[in-house]
Design an enzyme around this catalytic site. Structure first.
Site, PDB file in Angstrom:
ATOM      1  N   HIS A 136       0.859  -1.196   0.000  1.00  0.00           N
ATOM      2  CA  HIS A 136       0.000   0.000   0.000  1.00  0.00           C
ATOM      3  C   HIS A 136       0.889   1.237   0.000  1.00  0.00           C
ATOM      4  O   HIS A 136       1.079   1.897   1.019  1.00  0.00           O
ATOM      5  CB  HIS A 136      -0.924  -0.002   1.215  1.00  0.00           C
ATOM      6  CG  HIS A 136      -1.977   1.053   1.167  1.00  0.00           C
ATOM      7  ND1 HIS A 136      -3.242   0.849   1.661  1.00  0.00           N
ATOM      8  CD2 HIS A 136      -1.979   2.319   0.692  1.00  0.00           C
ATOM      9  CE1 HIS A 136      -3.965   1.946   1.492  1.00  0.00           C
ATOM     10  NE2 HIS A 136      -3.202   2.853   0.908  1.00  0.00           N
ATOM     11  N   HIS A 322      -6.310  14.051   2.383  1.00  0.00           N
ATOM     12  CA  HIS A 322      -7.480  14.018   1.500  1.00  0.00           C
ATOM     13  C   HIS A 322      -7.949  15.406   1.083  1.00  0.00           C
ATOM     14  O   HIS A 322      -9.085  15.576   0.653  1.00  0.00           O
ATOM     15  CB  HIS A 322      -8.594  13.200   2.141  1.00  0.00           C
ATOM     16  CG  HIS A 322      -8.239  11.754   2.226  1.00  0.00           C
ATOM     17  ND1 HIS A 322      -8.265  10.916   1.135  1.00  0.00           N
ATOM     18  CD2 HIS A 322      -7.777  11.000   3.259  1.00  0.00           C
ATOM     19  CE1 HIS A 322      -7.866   9.715   1.493  1.00  0.00           C
ATOM     20  NE2 HIS A 322      -7.556   9.745   2.776  1.00  0.00           N
TER      21      HIS A 322
END
Length: 574
Positions: A136, A322
């Site tokens: 990841h 984000h």
């Protein structure tokens, strides 16, 4: 007459043998040697007055006649399949034998022939593991590779194009142009690498284009819109091309709830990232998906393990990663919905039960790329302290002597299981014959924190090294430094690049001028939780929508946050 050695003296000379135990770093985890493949009295060891000399432990055999390139002597192997003492033979960058090394002209039972062309690495007193696999990765900056390598990671899978806003949030390398540039950039990086294309689309053409451009997998991310239609489309392409799909589900439940995502997946194989949910996913109950047989659930390391600092640091991390605005109440509410002490605490226990199968970093996007192995074994330690020995370890007829089953469970989370999940286990992920010689040597007191030596494709690529102007290698300052395999034309044959089979069939490596070995990912679509070694538990997981309490097979999963952890400030200033 046979010569008898005191057990302590033997361990100090040749490393521990069957029945010997040792503590890992400063944890409460105890390892016990299960088997010794060497022969007492016939051990090989290099040095002045030692065994590996001409006519003694070293034979006259040439490389052409079977002598190995490198022998690691008296190593203590910790892998998913066992904890054993053995010599390890390396040849052509691969592991060719695990057993007894020496000179077959004077010793019976030799598996590994030492010759004049053989280099020796002293494994005595060291633990050897497979190089870890971080599945990841946000490829935000190339400096991550050196940091990861210094921690014992030798394979990185993920997506990104550098510090672009999209990459900062999502593990995608979108489109053929960016995939080509990242594959070309990989040529100069001392790491096995593979790149995920963007999987968010409701029609197939753009996804197929990325697989043909070299993507080794596809990533669905909520910031690009992980709708049921996108999930179904992405999985249909993956099934045709045999690549893995990774998913970050819809935190806001805008396009559906966890039940809708499970329905869209439709029983097909999928790797669920940060399955607890703090890293993103259906709030508050994405964690329940770990009980599905087709799901390969992983964690990212900022929630590993649950500590008194975990909740506090997550909010700011999430806002940055984000691209959220703290002045917008909806953005703050979005961030807060992902951070739940109840599900993070349950995640610890689900790892200990083997219900979560993989741990990765989420590098620079809420995770720390150099702490995958550390945080994995910190979690194992915390669970040992809070839950006691695993039932399998407690069942030892000699009493609870070790944590071997727990250690094999946790080492699998960062080695073999991500390799299986992404179709690269024929080449990496374990210390087994035929695999690439990506190996990490640890002093037991520094296990999981700071490798002594990292071997990549059969050559030393990273090591603890002292002052280069000193008269010997050990004077300080001693710190990790890149070694010869990380430089020049030695780099390419020491590392692999993972692509789709379809891309290799179109001769993509030659079209892009790639020099590294390009290996296809295989068998990603017919696997499931059952193939996750030592981590294939399938509890029925439920989340109370009001309290966020997590239950597995009806049992409440809860634990206290750790106040203090091993493998931390005793070793690291920062």
């Amino acid at each position: 007459m046979a010569y008898r050695m005191d057990r302590q003296a033997y361990a100090e000379t040749y490393g521990p043998t069957t029945g010997d135990r040792m503590r890992l770093a400063d944890t409460e985890l105890i390892l016990e040697v299960e088997r010794d493949f060497t022969t007492y009295g016939e051990e090989v060891k290099f040095g002045g007055g030692k065994v590996i000399r001409d006519g003694m432990g070293q034979s006259q055999q040439s490389r052409a006649n079977g002598a190995v390139d490198t022998v690691i002597t008296n190593a203590l192997i910790l892998d998913w399949w066992g904890i054993v003492k053995a010599d390890i033979g390396l040849r052509d960058g691969r592991i060719v034998a695990i057993g007894k090394a020496g000179n077959p002209d004077i010793t019976d039972g030799i598996d590994i022939v030492i010759g004049p062309g053989t280099e020796a690495i002293a494994g005595e007193g060291h633990i050897v593991t497979a190089g870890a696999i971080d599945s990841h990765i946000h490829f935000i900056c190339p400096q991550q590779i050196e940091t990861a390598l210094a921690s014992g990671v030798t394979t990185m899978l993920g997506g990104g194009t550098g510090p672009a806003t999209g990459t900062n949030a999502t593990t995608c390398t979108p489109g053929s142009f960016h995939i080509s540039r990242m594959l070309q950039a990989a040529e100069g990086l001392p790491m096995n690498l593979g790149f995920f294309g963007k999987g968010n689309a409701s029609t197939t053409e753009a996804l197929e284009e990325q697989v043909l451009a070299g993507a080794c997998g596809l990533k669905l991310h909520e910031d690009w819109g992980t709708t049921p239609a996108a999930i179904d489309c992405c999985l249909s392409v993956a099934d045709r091309f045999d690549v893995q799909v990774c998913i970050h589900t819809d935190t806001l439940n805008e396009a559906g709830f966890v039940e809708d995502t499970i329905r869209a997946i439709g029983g097909r194989t999928i790797h669920t990232f940060h399955t607890e949910g703090a890293g993103g996913g259906h709030a508050p109950d994405i964690i329940r998906i770990c009980g599905e047989s087709n799901v390969l659930p992983s964690s990212t390391n900022p929630t590993r393990p649950y500590t008194r600092n975990t909740l506090e640091e997550h909010l700011d991390m999430l806002m940055v990663c984000h691209h959220l605005d703290p002045a917008i109440p909806e953005d703050v509410a979005f961030a807060e919905s992902r951070i739940r002490r109840e599900t993070i605490a349950a995640e610890d226990i689900l790892h200990d039960l083997g219900a979560f199968s993989i741990i990765a970093s989420d590098s620079q996007a809420m995770g720390r790329v150099g702490e995958v192995i550390t945080r994995t074994f910190q979690t194992a330690h915390k669970m040992k302290v809070q839950r006691g020995p695993l039932p399998e370890d407690a069942a030892n007829p000699r009493g609870t002597r070790n944590d071997n089953n727990r250690l094999k469970r946790y080492i699998a989370k960062v080695t073999i299981n991500p390799a299986i999940a992404h179709g690269i286990d024929n080449h990496v992920g374990s210390v087994e014959v035929g695999k690439l010689a990506d190996l990490v040597l640890w002093k037991p007191g520094f296990f999981g924190v700071r490798p002594e030596l990292v071997i990549k494709g059969g050559s030393i690529i990273w090591a603890q090294m002292g002052d280069a102007n000193a008269s010997i290698p050990t004077p300080g300052p001693v710190h990790g430094r890149p070694m010869f395999a990380a430089f020049g034309k030695a780099l390419a044959p020491s590392c692999l690049t993972f692509l789709s089979q379809a891309a290799i069939e179109t001769d993509l490596p030659n079209k892009l001028g790639l020099q590294r070995a390009c290996i296809p990912v295989l068998n990603t679509r017919t696997i499931g939780k059952a193939e996750m070694h030592n981590n294939n538990s399938l509890p029925k997981v439920e989340v109370d929508p009001q309290t966020y309490e997590v239950f597995a097979d009806g049992e409440l999963l809860t634990c206290d946050p750790a106040e203090e952890l091993p493998m931390a400030q005793r070793y690291l200033l920062i």
